[in-house]
Design a protein around this motif. Structure first.
Motif, PDB file in Angstrom:
ATOM      1  N   ALA B  10       0.840  -1.191   0.000  1.00 50.80           N
ATOM      2  CA  ALA B  10       0.000   0.000   0.000  1.00 50.80           C
ATOM      3  C   ALA B  10       0.875   1.241   0.000  1.00 50.80           C
ATOM      4  CB  ALA B  10      -0.900  -0.008   1.229  1.00 50.80           C
ATOM      5  N   ALA B  11       0.467   2.211  -0.815  1.00 47.72           N
ATOM      6  CA  ALA B  11       1.279   3.405  -0.955  1.00 47.72           C
ATOM      7  C   ALA B  11       0.856   4.489   0.025  1.00 47.72           C
ATOM      8  CB  ALA B  11       1.182   3.933  -2.386  1.00 47.72           C
ATOM      9  N   THR B  12      -0.450   4.547   0.294  1.00 47.38           N
ATOM     10  CA  THR B  12      -0.924   5.641   1.132  1.00 47.38           C
ATOM     11  C   THR B  12      -0.903   5.232   2.592  1.00 47.38           C
ATOM     12  OG1 THR B  12      -3.194   4.876   1.034  1.00 47.38           O
ATOM     13  CG2 THR B  12      -2.475   6.367  -0.711  1.00 47.38           C
ATOM     14  N   ARG B  13      -1.029   6.219   3.427  1.00 44.30           N
ATOM     15  CA  ARG B  13      -1.038   5.978   4.852  1.00 44.30           C
ATOM     16  C   ARG B  13      -2.289   5.173   5.235  1.00 44.30           C
ATOM     17  NH1 ARG B  13      -0.526  10.868   9.121  1.00 44.30           N
ATOM     18  NH2 ARG B  13      -0.403   9.544  10.964  1.00 44.30           N
ATOM     19  N   LEU B  14      -3.403   5.567   4.626  1.00 43.81           N
ATOM     20  CA  LEU B  14      -4.660   4.867   4.897  1.00 43.81           C
ATOM     21  C   LEU B  14      -4.564   3.421   4.422  1.00 43.81           C
ATOM     22  CD1 LEU B  14      -7.559   5.452   5.986  1.00 43.81           C
ATOM     23  CD2 LEU B  14      -8.248   5.698   3.592  1.00 43.81           C
ATOM     24  N   GLY B  15      -3.937   3.252   3.260  1.00 44.74           N
ATOM     25  CA  GLY B  15      -3.770   1.897   2.718  1.00 44.74           C
ATOM     26  C   GLY B  15      -2.940   1.041   3.642  1.00 44.74           C
ATOM     27  N   ARG B  16      -1.900   1.609   4.199  1.00 47.90           N
ATOM     28  CA  ARG B  16      -1.047   0.843   5.116  1.00 47.90           C
ATOM     29  C   ARG B  16      -1.811   0.510   6.395  1.00 47.90           C
ATOM     30  NH1 ARG B  16       2.965   4.344   3.222  1.00 47.90           N
ATOM     31  NH2 ARG B  16       2.767   5.721   5.009  1.00 47.90           N
ATOM     32  N   TRP B  17      -2.570   1.494   6.846  1.00 46.81           N
ATOM     33  CA  TRP B  17      -3.374   1.262   8.049  1.00 46.81           C
ATOM     34  C   TRP B  17      -4.346   0.109   7.809  1.00 46.81           C
ATOM     35  CZ3 TRP B  17      -8.470   1.247   9.495  1.00 46.81           C
ATOM     36  CH2 TRP B  17      -8.726   1.303  10.861  1.00 46.81           C
ATOM     37  N   TRP B  18      -4.942   0.119   6.637  1.00 55.11           N
ATOM     38  CA  TRP B  18      -5.883  -0.946   6.277  1.00 55.11           C
ATOM     39  C   TRP B  18      -5.156  -2.293   6.232  1.00 55.11           C
ATOM     40  CZ3 TRP B  18     -10.554  -2.678   6.119  1.00 55.11           C
ATOM     41  CH2 TRP B  18     -10.896  -3.706   5.257  1.00 55.11           C
TER      42      TRP B  18
END
Lengths: 407, 182
Positions: B10-18
């Protein structure tokens, strides 16, 4: 295919597992995926269910009110009539709606009363002297934990089962799935009964893996019971909400209008003697146990007596006309269909409430184990299954082992 | 702050959180019983009578010499009870002392043809009885609720009260159903 799968980036956790074929590996993945995405929810259900098995005992420990303690000098327990008379002497403005005598005699009998304002309450009564020892709360701990575990407090509206009931009982299916795939994946698991292994000093992953397998093989019968009964509760709700009934009980008994006595006022009716009603029911069915009874809720309803059968997983009941003492309906074990008996025993089998406190403690212990298995399964999963799944999928998609994400 | 699950790309912060937390989000299911508890507790208080007789202030229905208090259990339209059809639960309180005279009270939507068809029977202690009234397919919004009181002496009394007065949501529901059928 299998060989390629084995060359994936994730090595099997234990050396002997390296020989495992593709099927076993697939079983392991399915095993991991069955509960993991909902692990916290399953854990919650397991923990609340575990507490529910001993909820009555927890109340006994914390509240002297519910104990059937014998007063100095008392020898005999009161008959139902004497007990009711004592209760009504203490609550003269109330009437009795129901009485229950907990199967384990160290618990005080419970009497549900209704007062002049129409308020209902359940009181704990000393079985020797009839003293009211305490009053149950609006939602007692036992009901609280059962409702939380059984249907997450979601409402029983629309005449059907609560959505919470469905949401909880559905998890019986992945539980059976976890059991079956767990057995499939654990080759020659019976060897571990004689050579149990629980390595403590080799890191958390090793410990939880060992614990998961060890607890798993020992709680197979328990998990099967909980999984099958839970799944049955799901099926039962589905059947009931679709108008399918397997009960042979039929509609509630309504007394014939002609059998009601002709009096000018209710006060002219002779008082109902519970001792006589019970004697009458026992004359009709000598083996009847009396675990509780409901007094008539209207002029046309009988006194309903219920109790466990001689075989404790089954229940029996009798309905007695309060005006003439005639037994108007008997539901012995023999009066119930085999399917009905097989389904009524699902409840005590699920609760562990049929052989006394020792069985409850056994259920509590295995409930704890099962809860810990959910937790340990999650710990193992987060360290392995996600990685393994990628490898498994990648190995089947690409000609060469792929290390990147393949979801 | 990995929760233990191996990350994707995941590239985004939200994506990583997910990626990190997606399999732990089901812990939020525990909010369901927390949210459902107030309604559950209210229903328990309705069952014991602590929350009053019914969903609103009871209507006084005079049946012969008896002043009965009648109220719907919930303010909702009739519930669909599957094979049992549409049902509506009512609560009733007898007048103080009337219990000695009254053998039974029945409730029916529409006028009963006879005592045998007087409708659902009220059950429970005299101060707080419950009956589960059928709302038949033929019911209309302008129908009245009929109470039939049967005394021990054999005398009977009938009384009626407009449905819209004691169960407005049910009357509305019947009106809408009729419009829908036309």
């Amino acid at each position: 295919m299998t060989e390629r799968a084995q060359t994936g980036p994730a090595a099997a956790p234990r050396p002997k597992k390296k020989k495992k074929g593709g099927m076993a590996r697939l079983w392991l993945l399915i095993h991991g995926w069955l509960a993991l995405p909902l692990w916290a929810y399953v854990f919650f259900i397991c923990v609340t269910g575990t507490i529910a098995t001993i909820s009555h005992e927890l109340i006994w420990l914390t509240s002297p009110d519910v104990r059937a303690s014998r007063p100095e000098g008392a020898t005999e327990r009161l008959t139902p009539d004497a007990m009711i008379a004592a209760v009504l002497a203490q609550r003269p403005e109330s009437r009795v709606r129901s009485v229950s005598w907990p199967v384990e005699t160290h618990f005080a009998p419970e009497v549900t009363l209704s007062d002049r304002a129409g308020l209902s309450s359940t009181v704990y009564v000393n079985p020797y002297d009839g003293r009211i020892q305490g009053v149950s709360g609006t939602v007692g701990f036992r009901y609280f934990i059962r409702a939380l575990h059984g249907w997450l407090f979601l409402p029983w509206t629309g005449g059907g089962y609560s959505w919470g009931w469905y949401a909880v009982s559905f998890m019986g299916i992945p539980m059976i799935g976890s059991l079956v795939t767990g057995i499939m994946v654990y080759k020659k698991f019976w060897r571990a009964y004689l050579n149990p292994r629980l390595r403590i000093g080799k890191g958390a992953r090793t410990f939880w893996g060992d614990f998961h397998r060890l607890a798993g093989i020992w709680s197979m019968p328990f998990v099967a019971i909980i999984g099958v009964t839970g799944t049955w509760f799901f099926v039962e709700a589905l059947l009931s909400d679709n108008g399918v009934s397997i009960s042979t009980a039929g509609v509630p008994t309504v007394l014939e209008r002609e059998t009601l006595p002709l009096v000018a006022h209710r006060a002219d009716l002779p008082p109902v003697s519970l001792d006589e009603v019970i004697a009458s029911a026992r004359a009709a069915h000598p083996g009847l146990r009396v675990d509780g009874l409901w007094l008539p809720e209207n002029a046309f309803s009988p006194v309903d007596i219920y109790g466990r059968g001689a075989f404790p997983l089954f229940y029996e009941s009798a309905s007695v006309n309060p005006y003439d003492g005639q037994v108007v309906r008997l539901r012995r074990v023999a009066d119930q269909s085999a399917l009905e008996l097989a389904t009524t025993l699902m409840y005590p089998l699920h609760f562990g409430d049929f052989l006394g406190i020792w069985l409850k403690l056994v259920y509590f212990f295995f409930g704890l184990l099962l809860s810990m298995m959910v937790l340990s399964g999650m710990l193992i999963w987060t360290k392995r299954t996600a990685r393994e799944t990628k490898a498994y999928v990648a190995a089947r998609r690409a000609p060469a082992p792929v290390t990147g994400p393949a979801e | 702050m990995s929760a233990g699950i191996q990350r994707g790309h995941a590239a985004t912060r939200l994506g990583r959180w997910w990626q990190d937390w997606r399999f732990h989000l089901n812990a939020l299911a525990i909010l369901v019983p927390v949210a459902a508890f107030p309604a559950f507790y209210h229903l328990a208080r309705m069952d014991t009578g602590e929350a009053g007789l019914g969903a609103r202030e009871p209507a006084i229905v005079q049946a012969g010499p008896h002043a009965l208090r009648l109220v719907e259990f919930t303010v909702d339209p009739p519930m669909n009870a599957g094979v049992a059809g549409r049902r509506k639960v009512f609560r009733l309180a007898l007048c103080p002392g009337c219990d000695d005279d009254i053998r039974a009270v029945h409730i029916r939507l529409g006028k009963p043809r006879s005592l045998r068809a007087a409708g659902a029977l009220f059950s429970g202690p005299p101060e707080r009885q419950t009956a589960d009234m059928a709302v038949p397919d033929s019911a209309r919004a302008r129908d009245a609720i009929w109470l039939t009181v049967e005394e021990w002496s054999g005398a009977t009394h009938q009384a009626q009260v407009p449905l819209a007065e004691v169960a407005p949501a049910t009357a509305d529901w019947l009106r809408r159903r009729k419009e829908g059928r036309e």
